[in-house]
Design a protein around this motif. Structure first.
Motif, PDB file in Angstrom:
ATOM      1  N   VAL A  34       0.848  -1.186   0.000  1.00  0.00           N
ATOM      2  CA  VAL A  34       0.000   0.000   0.000  1.00  0.00           C
ATOM      3  C   VAL A  34       0.882   1.235   0.000  1.00  0.00           C
ATOM      4  O   VAL A  34       1.775   1.372   0.830  1.00  0.00           O
ATOM      5  CB  VAL A  34      -0.934   0.028   1.238  1.00  0.00           C
ATOM      6  CG1 VAL A  34      -1.798   1.282   1.226  1.00  0.00           C
ATOM      7  CG2 VAL A  34      -1.796  -1.222   1.292  1.00  0.00           C
ATOM      8  N   PHE A  41      -4.754   6.344  -2.712  1.00  0.00           N
ATOM      9  CA  PHE A  41      -4.049   5.166  -2.214  1.00  0.00           C
ATOM     10  C   PHE A  41      -3.761   4.288  -3.421  1.00  0.00           C
ATOM     11  O   PHE A  41      -4.568   4.215  -4.348  1.00  0.00           O
ATOM     12  CB  PHE A  41      -4.904   4.392  -1.205  1.00  0.00           C
ATOM     13  CG  PHE A  41      -5.025   5.075   0.124  1.00  0.00           C
ATOM     14  CD1 PHE A  41      -4.249   4.668   1.198  1.00  0.00           C
ATOM     15  CD2 PHE A  41      -5.897   6.134   0.307  1.00  0.00           C
ATOM     16  CE1 PHE A  41      -4.338   5.296   2.421  1.00  0.00           C
ATOM     17  CE2 PHE A  41      -5.999   6.769   1.535  1.00  0.00           C
ATOM     18  CZ  PHE A  41      -5.214   6.349   2.588  1.00  0.00           C
ATOM     19  N   LEU A  66      -7.078   3.987  -5.506  1.00  0.00           N
ATOM     20  CA  LEU A  66      -8.349   4.239  -4.824  1.00  0.00           C
ATOM     21  C   LEU A  66      -8.345   5.656  -4.270  1.00  0.00           C
ATOM     22  O   LEU A  66      -7.326   6.117  -3.741  1.00  0.00           O
ATOM     23  CB  LEU A  66      -8.536   3.275  -3.646  1.00  0.00           C
ATOM     24  CG  LEU A  66      -8.695   1.803  -3.926  1.00  0.00           C
ATOM     25  CD1 LEU A  66      -8.707   1.017  -2.627  1.00  0.00           C
ATOM     26  CD2 LEU A  66      -9.969   1.554  -4.698  1.00  0.00           C
ATOM     27  N   ALA A  71     -10.959   3.964  -0.281  1.00  0.00           N
ATOM     28  CA  ALA A  71     -10.060   3.207   0.592  1.00  0.00           C
ATOM     29  C   ALA A  71     -10.701   3.006   1.962  1.00  0.00           C
ATOM     30  O   ALA A  71     -10.641   1.925   2.537  1.00  0.00           O
ATOM     31  CB  ALA A  71      -8.712   3.923   0.726  1.00  0.00           C
ATOM     32  N   TRP A  75     -11.820  -0.479   3.689  1.00  0.00           N
ATOM     33  CA  TRP A  75     -11.378  -0.796   5.052  1.00  0.00           C
ATOM     34  C   TRP A  75     -12.570  -1.212   5.916  1.00  0.00           C
ATOM     35  O   TRP A  75     -12.506  -2.209   6.639  1.00  0.00           O
ATOM     36  CB  TRP A  75     -10.673   0.416   5.646  1.00  0.00           C
ATOM     37  CG  TRP A  75     -10.181   0.265   7.041  1.00  0.00           C
ATOM     38  CD1 TRP A  75      -9.155  -0.522   7.471  1.00  0.00           C
ATOM     39  CD2 TRP A  75     -10.681   0.927   8.200  1.00  0.00           C
ATOM     40  NE1 TRP A  75      -8.992  -0.382   8.832  1.00  0.00           N
ATOM     41  CE2 TRP A  75      -9.915   0.505   9.300  1.00  0.00           C
ATOM     42  CE3 TRP A  75     -11.706   1.852   8.409  1.00  0.00           C
ATOM     43  CZ2 TRP A  75     -10.155   0.960  10.581  1.00  0.00           C
ATOM     44  CZ3 TRP A  75     -11.925   2.306   9.682  1.00  0.00           C
ATOM     45  CH2 TRP A  75     -11.155   1.853  10.762  1.00  0.00           C
TER      46      TRP A  75
END
Length: 105
Positions: A34, A41, A66, A71, A75
């Protein structure tokens, strides 16, 4: 000025239609890197293998950008799904490096 239909609820969501592009593919990744910037991202997916104790190989095959909003949504979705997975199958433990000895499952 548009008129609203009194028979249609105001909070109705549009129907979601999922399609795949001609170049769609899925793949297996056991490595995700990442990177982030102010604007986005960047997730780099790859496969990691170890043929000898001195060398760990990662072959990257896909990079995805993203937005910060996407992102965070990812998550949230992953967190929810991981919690469900652990509730069903038990706790997930993380290893630092792949094992060099023993059976491969």
């Amino acid at each position: 000025m548009s008129q609203q239909n009194p028979n249609q609820p105001q909070d109705k969501q549009p129907q979601l239609k999922l399609t795949s592009t001609t170049d769609y593919r899925d793949g297996y990744a056991n490595s995700v890197q990442v990177r982030m910037s102010v604007w986005d991202f960047f997730l780099v997916f790859g496969t990691m293998s170890q043929d000898n104790p001195e060398e760990l190989n990662v072959k990257n095959f896909q990079g995805i950008y993203l937005s910060p909003q996407q992102a965070k949504a990812l998550w949230n979705v992953l967190g929810h799904n991981l919690a469900q997975y652990e509730q069903t199958f038990g706790s997930i433990t993380l290893e630092q490096l792949p094992q060099t000895e023993g059976p491969i499952n």
